[in-house]
Design an enzyme around this catalytic site. Structure first.
Site, short mmCIF file in Angstrom:
data_model
loop_
_atom_site.label_atom_id
_atom_site.label_comp_id
_atom_site.label_asym_id
_atom_site.label_seq_id
_atom_site.Cartn_x
_atom_site.Cartn_y
_atom_site.Cartn_z
N LYS A 13 0.83 -1.21 0.00
CA LYS A 13 0.00 0.00 0.00
C LYS A 13 0.87 1.26 0.00
O LYS A 13 0.67 2.17 -0.80
CB LYS A 13 -0.93 0.02 1.23
N ARG A 87 -9.94 0.62 8.39
CA ARG A 87 -9.54 -0.73 8.81
C ARG A 87 -10.66 -1.44 9.55
O ARG A 87 -10.49 -2.59 9.94
CB ARG A 87 -8.36 -0.62 9.76
N ARG A 126 12.15 -4.72 5.27
CA ARG A 126 11.84 -3.33 4.90
C ARG A 126 12.64 -2.31 5.71
O ARG A 126 12.85 -2.47 6.90
CB ARG A 126 10.35 -3.10 5.13
N ARG A 160 11.07 -0.07 11.31
CA ARG A 160 9.94 0.13 12.23
C ARG A 160 9.99 -0.86 13.39
O ARG A 160 10.30 -2.04 13.17
CB ARG A 160 8.62 -0.04 11.47
N ARG A 171 -0.53 -8.42 13.42
CA ARG A 171 -1.12 -7.44 12.48
C ARG A 171 -1.94 -8.16 11.41
O ARG A 171 -3.00 -7.69 10.99
CB ARG A 171 -0.01 -6.60 11.85
#
Ligand code: AP5
Ligand code: ZN
Length: 214
Positions: A13, A87, A126, A160, A171
């Protein structure tokens, strides 16, 4: 044009939203980025959200809907990309009201279809530029010059705190339990467009472009 990018953690996203900002001048409205900024600044919202985010659970509907409301006017006339919002069903209804109050509406809900197991590798690999936020990946998207951001030339990068495997699993469970069930709400409105999120970044981008231009 106002669109939602919908998909589980690591679906791409943010990657696709950043590209649409660069290529089309649209405005990315990422509740994850807004919350991380609030955490970094230690605002009242940030202090409430920090532990919830580190556990991989969802922050309250009231907090995130208020954040979107505060940022929505900046996208007037340019088009908004909702990234990581809504969400829950409650957030989807809040968004509809916020848009209607401004005489705006949703054009597309782009669902990135992905294989969750492959996403764990995407997320744990990431990192992003500490200065401008451009996203990279250990395997899939390295900076062109090692250690230097392609966009702003900075040399510092960050990861993160919620990008570890255990939190990623929570998640994903949150996505399945609370977010995937909003798809029928948008299907009833005829807004859902599906793309193959397992294709390369450029191939996913091409699929999204054909939806936006079609
Ligand atoms: P948020 O920041 O929204 O995180 P997320 O939904 O978990 O999504 P990610 O940012 O992890 O993934 P992405 O889909 O953007 O993937 P990306 O493009 O980076 O939310 C974080 C937390 O904040 C939540 O857990 C919650 O606590 C809270 N929160 C946020 N919004 C909320 C809300 N509305 N309500 C309640 N709580 C909320 O890609 C991942 C990696 O893969 C990158 O390294 C990228 O380079 C790579 N990649 C991308 N596309 C491809 C591709 N096609 N092929 C190969 N690699 C790819
Ligand atoms: Zn940078």
């Amino acid at each position: 044009m106002n669109i939602i990018l919908l998909g589980p953690p690591g679906a791409g996203k943010g990657t696709q939203a950043q590209r649409l900002v660069a290529e089309r001048g649209m405005v990315q409205l990422s509740t994850g980025d807004m919350l991380r900024s609030a955490v970094a600044k230690e605002t009242p919202v940030g202090l409430k959200a920090k532990a919830v985010m580190e556990a991989g659970e969802l922050v309250s509907d009231a907090i995130v809907s208020a954040l979107i409301g505060e940022h929505l006017d900046g996208s007037d006339g340019k088009g908004a990309i909702f990234d990581g919002f809504p969400r829950t069903k409650h957030q989807a209804e809040a968004l509809e009201i916020l848009l209607a109050e401004r005489g705006r509406k949703l054009d597309h809900v782009v669902e990135l279809e992905v294989n969750e197991e492959a996403l764990v590798d995407r997320i744990t690999g990431r990192f992003s530029c500490a200065s401008c936020g451009t996203g990279y990946h250990d395997t899939f998207k390295q900076p062109k010059v090692e250690g230097t951001c392609d966009v702003c030339g900075a040399h510092e990068f960050k990861r993160r705190p919620d990008d570890n495997e255990q939190t990623v699993r929570t998640r994903m469970a949150e996505y399945r339990a609370k977010t995937a069930p909003i798809l029928p709400y948008y299907e009833d409105k005829g807004l859902v467009r599906r793309v193959d999120g397992m294709a390369s970044v450029d191939a996913v981008a091409a699929q999204i472009d054909s939806i936006l231009d079609g």
